[in-house]
Design a protein around this motif. Structure first.
Motif: not given
Length: 237
Positions: A45-56, A61-71
């Motif tokens: 995800x964008x702008x999220x420090x690695x030390x705070x990143x979790x698998x969720x 994202x698909x190759x048509x630039x559609x994405x799913x997720x909280x970020x």
């Protein structure tokens, strides 16, 4: 687009990103990482420090630039998508602003064949792509071109990209390229180092190919041919 979770790959992205920071390859939120999935890719995800990143937090994202997720996906999603779409031989795209690779990149210098280990990136040099603003299609196009026949490139005034089949191989290659960049920067303090010839580099590629197939390197030229040690015969009982 259907996100089938891919829990192991999500954890792999988190673990690899944290290892990038531990190895000194990255700092803050400057790098990004992706892995191919059947429907497209998983990406940091964008702008999220690695030390705070979790698998969720990892974005599907698909190759048509559609994405799913909280970020939102990384701002560099275009070159991740385009590299994966152009290269069916790789699964992972890793980008970092590692110090010595970036020093060369800000001078718009690639890494020539001053050392035989340059061959680990797939060719006789590691190219530097022209500058384009981060997150743009122009940057993506330059990166895809610079990676033609290569598994690593520098981005002008920006940083490093490596590609691989696995997280482990991508991290290994990033460390190798950064080490080469560090050696080249220090070598330049003495003067521009001489290059290995195309013939010499061809021999290096062949040796690496042989070793990759599990064969021993050809040592005939130095008269050091390994031979099996005869085993003593056991006396019958």
């Amino acid at each position: 687009m259907t996100d089938r979770n891919h829990a192991d790959l999500r954890q792999g992205i988190v673990d690899t990103c944290k290892e990038m920071n531990r190895n000194g390859l990255n700092q803050g939120t400057s790098g990004n990482l992706s892995h191919r999935i059947p429907s497209g890719m998983l990406i940091t995800p964008t702008s999220l420090p690695y030390e705070h990143m979790r698998p969720d937090d990892v974005v599907a994202m698909d190759f048509a630039a559609n994405y799913q997720g909280s970020h939102r996906p990384s701002s560099e999603w275009r070159f991740h998508r385009d590299i994966l779409r152009a290269r069916d031989d790789i699964n992972v795209v890793l980008h970092t602003h590692s110090t010595f690779s970036t020093i060369l990149a800000v001078h718009e210098r690639g890494i020539p064949c001053f050392h035989y280990m340059v061959a680990v990136a797939g060719g006789n040099d590691i190219r530097c792509a022209p500058y384009a603003c981060f997150g743009t299609q122009a940057l993506s196009d330059y990166a895809v071109n610079a990676l033609e026949g290569r598994n690593a490139c520098l981005l002008g005034h920006h940083g490093l990209i490596v590609t691989a089949q696995t997280f482990e191989k991508a991290l290994w290659l990033a460390v190798e390229v950064e080490t080469l960049a560090k050696m080249y920067v220090h070598a330049l303090a003495i003067g521009e180092p001489p290059r290995l010839s195309e013939t010499e580099m061809a021999q290096v590629h062949e040796q690496m190919k042989r070793m990759g197939y599990g064969q021993a390197p050809d040592l005939d030229d130095v008269g050091d041919v390994p031979r099996p040690v005869p085993q003593p015969k056991l006396a019958p009982h």
